[in-house]
Design an enzyme around this catalytic site. Structure first.
Site, PDB file in Angstrom:
ATOM      1  N   PHE A  45     -11.440  -7.407  13.640  1.00  0.00           N
ATOM      2  CA  PHE A  45     -10.312  -7.821  12.810  1.00  0.00           C
ATOM      3  C   PHE A  45     -10.002  -6.757  11.765  1.00  0.00           C
ATOM      4  O   PHE A  45     -10.887  -6.284  11.072  1.00  0.00           O
ATOM      5  CB  PHE A  45     -10.640  -9.153  12.119  1.00  0.00           C
ATOM      6  CG  PHE A  45      -9.575  -9.622  11.176  1.00  0.00           C
ATOM      7  CD1 PHE A  45      -8.343 -10.057  11.652  1.00  0.00           C
ATOM      8  CD2 PHE A  45      -9.789  -9.638   9.804  1.00  0.00           C
ATOM      9  CE1 PHE A  45      -7.354 -10.493  10.783  1.00  0.00           C
ATOM     10  CE2 PHE A  45      -8.806 -10.067   8.924  1.00  0.00           C
ATOM     11  CZ  PHE A  45      -7.585 -10.498   9.417  1.00  0.00           C
ATOM     12  N   GLN A  46      -8.756  -6.378  11.662  1.00  0.00           N
ATOM     13  CA  GLN A  46      -8.255  -5.368  10.725  1.00  0.00           C
ATOM     14  C   GLN A  46      -8.980  -4.026  10.899  1.00  0.00           C
ATOM     15  O   GLN A  46      -9.294  -3.341   9.927  1.00  0.00           O
ATOM     16  CB  GLN A  46      -8.340  -5.858   9.273  1.00  0.00           C
ATOM     17  CG  GLN A  46      -7.335  -6.990   8.991  1.00  0.00           C
ATOM     18  CD  GLN A  46      -7.123  -7.265   7.520  1.00  0.00           C
ATOM     19  OE1 GLN A  46      -8.005  -7.063   6.707  1.00  0.00           O
ATOM     20  NE2 GLN A  46      -5.937  -7.755   7.181  1.00  0.00           N
TER      21      GLN A  46
ATOM     22  N   LYS B   2     -17.470  -1.110   5.416  1.00  0.00           N
ATOM     23  CA  LYS B   2     -17.841  -2.082   4.388  1.00  0.00           C
ATOM     24  C   LYS B   2     -19.348  -2.136   4.173  1.00  0.00           C
ATOM     25  O   LYS B   2     -19.813  -2.298   3.030  1.00  0.00           O
ATOM     26  CB  LYS B   2     -17.317  -3.469   4.780  1.00  0.00           C
ATOM     27  CG  LYS B   2     -17.500  -4.522   3.699  1.00  0.00           C
ATOM     28  CD  LYS B   2     -16.772  -5.810   4.038  1.00  0.00           C
ATOM     29  CE  LYS B   2     -16.911  -6.826   2.899  1.00  0.00           C
ATOM     30  NZ  LYS B   2     -16.139  -8.066   3.188  1.00  0.00           N
TER      31      LYS B   2
ATOM     32  N   MET C 189      24.362   9.162   2.884  1.00  0.00           N
ATOM     33  CA  MET C 189      24.309  10.480   3.506  1.00  0.00           C
ATOM     34  C   MET C 189      24.594  10.392   5.002  1.00  0.00           C
ATOM     35  O   MET C 189      25.266  11.269   5.566  1.00  0.00           O
ATOM     36  CB  MET C 189      22.945  11.137   3.267  1.00  0.00           C
ATOM     37  CG  MET C 189      22.873  12.590   3.722  1.00  0.00           C
ATOM     38  SD  MET C 189      24.107  13.645   2.906  1.00  0.00           S
ATOM     39  CE  MET C 189      23.212  14.097   1.414  1.00  0.00           C
TER      40      MET C 189
ATOM     41  N   GLU D 192       0.814  -1.216   0.000  1.00  0.00           N
ATOM     42  CA  GLU D 192       0.000   0.000   0.000  1.00  0.00           C
ATOM     43  C   GLU D 192       0.848   1.267   0.000  1.00  0.00           C
ATOM     44  O   GLU D 192       0.437   2.298  -0.535  1.00  0.00           O
ATOM     45  CB  GLU D 192      -0.953   0.002   1.198  1.00  0.00           C
ATOM     46  CG  GLU D 192      -2.083  -1.010   1.116  1.00  0.00           C
ATOM     47  CD  GLU D 192      -1.715  -2.369   1.682  1.00  0.00           C
ATOM     48  OE1 GLU D 192      -0.519  -2.585   2.006  1.00  0.00           O
ATOM     49  OE2 GLU D 192      -2.599  -3.238   1.811  1.00  0.00           O
TER      50      GLU D 192
END
Length: 577
Positions: free
Chosen positions: A112-113, A162, A469, A50
């Protein structure tokens, strides 16, 4: 018309002119993916992470000037977007990020999630929504696209449970948006504009300072006319590169920690600093007590909160850069500061960039100049670190929206997925990501995306076996105590590169083999005479990504450098170190 929330989302994308989005599926957004299955006119590029989706949407937006759109699921899918959202927010990039959420009756139940996406993204976005009523979905999406691309652009998150995605309602996507209290100002105040023009016409040591806001507003052409008319020298922030050609005699290069000597000297000595679309961030200004101490500052910016935040501004002008410059231009005259202009141009000639390196490896500056020779019209992305600063100094930028880099947040892992997004949006261009061997590994999984999409992104790795760096700072300020920055196989610096082609490279991974494992092309370059042939070969490949592993000098540094906390007049060039 009756439709589900997911069907309305796809309809909204089409109404907003979106034909390409970036995303990754998951349980909470399956309904959206199910609708997309029947709508190939909205193409989805399936990233492998993602974070890659957000950076790709970001790169697409910077390169095309359109709004980038990305799609992620709830919980970890949404949290994986945060770095990309923060990157876009810092650099004012318009993105609409749609995330799935657990059903409304499960919010707050440790489902969940589940994650509080709205709360988590509030500090890293221009605006965000949690859609709790199906009836609000169309209005929210319309507002999201409007907010993302108006005023000071930025990322907007729309988090959708959802069950809202599955709810059927008889509604239409709105044609117009109405947001009380949100009224970006584009036109500058007339009196302030006249004051600014008069100050510039009368200045003895005038200087322009331009930034990323110039790209966002499309101000390149009108600014070109102003420079030609006035003859006043120009400096840039990191994000302003490309507005003027790098080789333009009026252009001194970027200012700041790794700014050019001529640019930093000009800032220090000018008596009027006419700044446009810049933030005066700490990497650009250095010690504020030593920044432009002789100058009155004019500042044009569409975001009023930016003005006078870091420096005292004598003439503030709130407005869109292009709109304001179009009003200023007729009031300006050819500058009478001939002595100053001659002096500045002399300083530029006396302080050329030095691409030499201390050891036997390839010179990164020379490699980047050759990339510019083979790809003068390329879209250039970078990761963050030495690769970013070398590119800013040595690539011959010559037009707007050709320079994609994470300026504000400084996000390692940004460049490659951003290059992917730019290449997907502009298939007729060649996009080159200039990376370090450390930063490229942060999102290298997107090689699979590029291969699947047949995107010919060129990844030029400047491989010095270090987190370069940080190593440079350790060398200069920590007595060469290279604590955990060496990436070679033994975990320690083991001398110059062994360029024997029969010997496995002393680092992990073998980038050439890794490229081939993904189905991409891999090339290793160890000698100067191999640089151009490798780039020409990459140019000839147009159906897959190409990784070029350049073994550069291990202790090559970025010069000039202003030490942390010092003023722009306290630069070192490498000869003193």
């Amino acid at each position: 018309m009756e439709r589900t929330g997911s069907q309305l989302i796809v309809e909204a994308l089409k109404k907003e002119g979106v034909d390409l989005i970036f995303g990754y599926p998951g349980g909470a957004v399956i309904p959206i993916f199910d609708v997309l299955y029947d709508h190939p006119e909205v193409e989805l590029v399936l990233n492998r992470h993602e974070q890659g989706s957000v950076h790709a949407a970001d790169g697409y937006a910077r390169a095309t000037g359109k709004v980038g759109v990305c799609l992620a699921t709830s919980g970890p899918g949404a949290t994986n977007t945060i770095t990309g959202l923060a990157t876009a927010n810092f650099d004012s990039i318009p993105i609409v990020c749609i995330t799935g959420q657990v059903p409304r009756n499960m919010i707050g139940n440790d489902a969940f999630q589940e994650a509080d996406t709205q709360g988590l993204t509030r500090p890293v976005s221009k605006h965000n929504y949690l859609v709790t009523r199906r009836a609000d979905l169309g209005r929210v999406l319309k507002e999201a696209f409007y907010i993302a691309q108006t005023g000071r652009p930025g990322p907007v998150i729309v988090d959708i449970p959802k069950d809202v995605l599955n709810t059927i309602l008889d509604d239409e996507y709105p044609e117009e948006v109405s947001l009380r209290g949100y009224n970006p100002v584009y036109k500058g105040h007339s009196r302030q504009i006249h004051k600014a023009a008069e100050a510039l016409n009368n200045a003895q040591k005038p200087l322009f300072y331009i930034g990323g806001g110039m790209h966002l507003s499309g101000a390149q052409d009108i600014f070109r006319q102003i420079v030609d008319k006035t003859g006043i020298p120009v400096t840039s922030s990191l994000m302003g590169l490309g507005i003027l050609e790098q080789e333009d005699p009026n252009f001194l290069g970027m200012i700041g920690m790794h700014g050019t000597v001529a640019a930093n000297q000009a800032i220090t000595d000018c008596d009027l600093l006419f700044s446009i679309g810049v933030r005066f961030d700490d990497r650009a200004t250095g010690d504020l007590n030593r920044f432009a101490t002789h100058a009155d500052i004019i500042h044009i910016d569409i975001d009023p909160t930016t003005i006078s935040r870091n420096v005292a501004v004598k003439i503030p002008i709130v407005g869109d850069a292009r709109t304001v410059l179009e009003e200023v231009a007729p009031l300006l005259e050819e500058s009478k500061a001939h002595d100053w202009i001659d002096e500045i141009k002399t300083r530029k000639k006396l302080n050329p960039l030095d691409e030499s390196v201390p050891g036997p490896g390839l010179s990164p500056g020379h490699i980047i100049r050759q990339i510019g020779h083979v790809f003068p019209q390329g879209i250039i992305c970078t990761e963050v670190g030495q690769n970013q600063m070398w590119t800013a100094l040595f690539y011959p930028f010559n037009r707007t929206r050709s320079w994609l880099t994470s300026g504000g947040l400084g996000t390692m892992g940004y460049g490659f997925p951003a290059a992917l997004g730019a290449q997907a949006g502009l298939p007729d261009k060649r996009v080159i990501d200039i990376a370090g061997d450390g930063s490229i590994q942060m999102n290298i999984q997107e090689l699979a995306t590029c291969v699947d999409q047949k995107l010919p992104v060129i990844i030029a790795i400047l491989n010095n076996g270090y987190l370069g760096m940080v190593r440079q700072w350790q060398e200069l300020f920590h007595k060469k105590r290279y604590s955990h920055t060496c990436l070679t196989a033994a975990g320690q610096d083991n001398g110059p590169w062994n360029t024997d082609a029969q010997t496995p490279p002393p680092y992990h991974p073998d980038f050439v083999m890794l490229a081939k494992a993904y189905g991409a092309e891999g090339i290793r370059v160890t000698k100067e005479e191999e640089i151009i042939p490798a780039l020409e070969k990459a140019k000839s490949i147009t159906d897959r990504p190409i990784v070029i592993d350049f073994l550069i000098d291990k202790e090559a540094n970025v010069w000039p450098m202003v030490p942390p906390g010092a003023g722009l007049d306290q630069y070192i060039t490498g000869q003193e170190a």
